[in-house]
Design a protein around this motif. Structure first.
Motif, PDB file in Angstrom:
ATOM      1  N   THR A  55       0.813  -1.139   0.262  1.00 44.80           N
ATOM      2  CA  THR A  55      -0.031  -0.014   0.101  1.00 44.80           C
ATOM      3  C   THR A  55       0.920   1.193  -0.033  1.00 44.80           C
ATOM      4  O   THR A  55       0.584   2.148  -0.894  1.00 44.80           O
ATOM      5  CB  THR A  55      -0.714   0.073   1.191  1.00 44.80           C
ATOM      6  N   SER A  56       2.188   1.196   0.995  1.00 42.06           N
ATOM      7  CA  SER A  56       2.854   2.386   0.943  1.00 42.06           C
ATOM      8  C   SER A  56       3.538   2.602  -0.498  1.00 42.06           C
ATOM      9  O   SER A  56       3.733   3.788  -1.104  1.00 42.06           O
ATOM     10  CB  SER A  56       3.703   2.342   1.925  1.00 42.06           C
ATOM     11  N   VAL A  57       3.915   1.578  -1.199  1.00 44.55           N
ATOM     12  CA  VAL A  57       4.591   1.548  -2.572  1.00 44.55           C
ATOM     13  C   VAL A  57       3.709   2.233  -3.489  1.00 44.55           C
ATOM     14  O   VAL A  57       3.755   3.056  -4.252  1.00 44.55           O
ATOM     15  CB  VAL A  57       5.017   0.209  -2.889  1.00 44.55           C
ATOM     16  N   LYS A  58       2.484   1.401  -3.523  1.00 45.74           N
ATOM     17  CA  LYS A  58       1.405   2.285  -4.517  1.00 45.74           C
ATOM     18  C   LYS A  58       0.964   3.701  -4.211  1.00 45.74           C
ATOM     19  O   LYS A  58       0.865   4.269  -5.088  1.00 45.74           O
ATOM     20  CB  LYS A  58       0.203   1.389  -4.345  1.00 45.74           C
ATOM     21  N   THR A  59       0.946   4.179  -2.967  1.00 53.52           N
ATOM     22  CA  THR A  59       0.706   5.534  -2.659  1.00 53.52           C
ATOM     23  C   THR A  59       1.872   6.126  -3.080  1.00 53.52           C
ATOM     24  O   THR A  59       1.855   7.252  -3.698  1.00 53.52           O
ATOM     25  CB  THR A  59       0.632   5.746  -1.198  1.00 53.52           C
ATOM     26  N   ALA A  60       3.256   5.824  -3.031  1.00 55.87           N
ATOM     27  CA  ALA A  60       4.363   6.530  -3.432  1.00 55.87           C
ATOM     28  C   ALA A  60       4.327   6.683  -4.916  1.00 55.87           C
ATOM     29  O   ALA A  60       4.525   7.806  -5.471  1.00 55.87           O
ATOM     30  CB  ALA A  60       5.551   5.938  -3.037  1.00 55.87           C
ATOM     31  N   ILE A  61       3.876   5.814  -5.668  1.00 59.90           N
ATOM     32  CA  ILE A  61       3.720   5.769  -6.994  1.00 59.90           C
ATOM     33  C   ILE A  61       2.599   6.634  -7.642  1.00 59.90           C
ATOM     34  O   ILE A  61       2.630   7.499  -8.416  1.00 59.90           O
ATOM     35  CB  ILE A  61       3.465   4.347  -7.769  1.00 59.90           C
ATOM     36  N   ASP A  62       1.417   6.629  -6.776  1.00 61.34           N
ATOM     37  CA  ASP A  62       0.420   7.535  -7.184  1.00 61.34           C
ATOM     38  C   ASP A  62       0.688   9.003  -6.973  1.00 61.34           C
ATOM     39  O   ASP A  62       0.516  10.063  -7.772  1.00 61.34           O
ATOM     40  CB  ASP A  62      -0.829   7.190  -6.306  1.00 61.34           C
ATOM     41  N   LYS A  63       1.605   9.280  -5.873  1.00 55.57           N
ATOM     42  CA  LYS A  63       2.242  10.446  -5.810  1.00 55.57           C
ATOM     43  C   LYS A  63       3.044  10.998  -6.899  1.00 55.57           C
ATOM     44  O   LYS A  63       3.034  12.008  -7.426  1.00 55.57           O
ATOM     45  CB  LYS A  63       3.007  10.740  -4.395  1.00 55.57           C
ATOM     46  N   LEU A  64       4.066  10.135  -7.430  1.00 50.44           N
ATOM     47  CA  LEU A  64       4.886  10.412  -8.517  1.00 50.44           C
ATOM     48  C   LEU A  64       4.033  10.848  -9.700  1.00 50.44           C
ATOM     49  O   LEU A  64       4.275  11.628 -10.490  1.00 50.44           O
ATOM     50  CB  LEU A  64       5.861   9.170  -8.743  1.00 50.44           C
ATOM     51  N   LEU A  65       2.886   9.805  -9.986  1.00 50.86           N
ATOM     52  CA  LEU A  65       2.017   9.853 -11.045  1.00 50.86           C
ATOM     53  C   LEU A  65       1.264  11.187 -10.946  1.00 50.86           C
ATOM     54  O   LEU A  65       1.216  11.993 -12.156  1.00 50.86           O
ATOM     55  CB  LEU A  65       1.085   9.102 -11.172  1.00 50.86           C
ATOM     56  N   TYR A  66       0.860  11.808  -9.784  1.00 49.50           N
ATOM     57  CA  TYR A  66       0.113  12.948  -9.775  1.00 49.50           C
ATOM     58  C   TYR A  66       1.252  14.122 -10.048  1.00 49.50           C
ATOM     59  O   TYR A  66       0.835  15.004 -10.912  1.00 49.50           O
ATOM     60  CB  TYR A  66      -0.265  13.239  -8.219  1.00 49.50           C
ATOM     61  N   LEU A  67       2.523  14.025  -9.601  1.00 49.42           N
ATOM     62  CA  LEU A  67       3.521  15.195  -9.730  1.00 49.42           C
ATOM     63  C   LEU A  67       3.833  15.391 -11.479  1.00 49.42           C
ATOM     64  O   LEU A  67       3.919  16.313 -11.897  1.00 49.42           O
ATOM     65  CB  LEU A  67       4.672  15.023  -9.096  1.00 49.42           C
ATOM     66  N   ARG A  68       3.997  13.971 -12.126  1.00 51.99           N
ATOM     67  CA  ARG A  68       4.033  13.729 -13.411  1.00 51.99           C
ATOM     68  C   ARG A  68       2.931  14.425 -14.262  1.00 51.99           C
ATOM     69  O   ARG A  68       3.220  15.194 -15.246  1.00 51.99           O
ATOM     70  CB  ARG A  68       4.411  12.436 -13.829  1.00 51.99           C
ATOM     71  N   ASN A  69       1.841  14.192 -14.075  1.00 53.07           N
ATOM     72  CA  ASN A  69       0.702  14.770 -14.595  1.00 53.07           C
ATOM     73  C   ASN A  69       0.505  16.492 -14.354  1.00 53.07           C
ATOM     74  O   ASN A  69      -0.046  17.236 -15.248  1.00 53.07           O
ATOM     75  CB  ASN A  69      -0.788  14.134 -14.074  1.00 53.07           C
ATOM     76  N   MET A  70       1.417  16.816 -13.418  1.00 54.11           N
ATOM     77  CA  MET A  70       1.428  18.124 -13.247  1.00 54.11           C
ATOM     78  C   MET A  70       2.588  18.807 -14.067  1.00 54.11           C
ATOM     79  O   MET A  70       2.813  20.088 -13.956  1.00 54.11           O
ATOM     80  CB  MET A  70       1.793  18.660 -11.731  1.00 54.11           C
ATOM     81  N   ASP A  71       3.338  17.872 -14.734  1.00 54.32           N
ATOM     82  CA  ASP A  71       4.628  18.381 -15.393  1.00 54.32           C
ATOM     83  C   ASP A  71       5.528  18.860 -14.442  1.00 54.32           C
ATOM     84  O   ASP A  71       6.506  19.714 -14.592  1.00 54.32           O
ATOM     85  CB  ASP A  71       4.302  19.198 -16.450  1.00 54.32           C
ATOM     86  N   ALA A  72       5.565  18.429 -13.225  1.00 50.73           N
ATOM     87  CA  ALA A  72       6.627  18.933 -12.137  1.00 50.73           C
ATOM     88  C   ALA A  72       7.745  18.746 -12.386  1.00 50.73           C
ATOM     89  O   ALA A  72       8.993  19.085 -12.327  1.00 50.73           O
ATOM     90  CB  ALA A  72       6.190  18.436 -10.699  1.00 50.73           C
TER      91      ALA A  72
END
Length: 120
Positions: A63-80
């Protein structure tokens, strides 16, 4: 107000102005909207996106790994990742690659791409 408090207030004001001068040209209307949304309460998360992004994992679980990946995807979608300084920290490139492969058409079904040789 003490002299020290006045000096601190002046320093903060100057730092804010300098920060704005350095980053204003980087902020598109879309990026400004994305950054503003970080401060809006998200009922599904029960916190702001900013609080969610900075919240550290409390255990080493799937679950923690999935949350970390979700965070990375969120930032990538922001083009951070396209902003200066938006490159992931050393050691996270494997996680970024995993986030890309688990989010799209690569055919992977989970974060198995993140495991190192010899680990399961």
């Amino acid at each position: 107000m003490t002299t020290l408090a006045k000096m601190v207030a002046t320093a903060r004001t100057s730092a804010t102005a300098l920060t704005w001068e350095k980053v204003a040209h980087l902020l598109t209307d879309q990026l400004r909207a994305d950054l503003d949304r970080l401060l809006v309460y998200d009922a599904g998360l029960k916190m702001t996106r900013l609080a969610w992004l900075i919240r550290a994992a409390t255990d080493a679980s799937a679950t923690s790994v999935k949350t970390a990946i979700d965070k990375l995807l969120y930032l990538r979608n922001m083009d951070a990742h396209t902003l200066p300084g938006g490159t992931p920290a050393t050691g996270t490139s494997t996680i970024w690659a995993c986030a890309r492969s688990t989010s799209g058409s690569s055919g992977t079904t989970g974060p198995t791409c993140c495991t190192s040789p010899g680990r399961s």
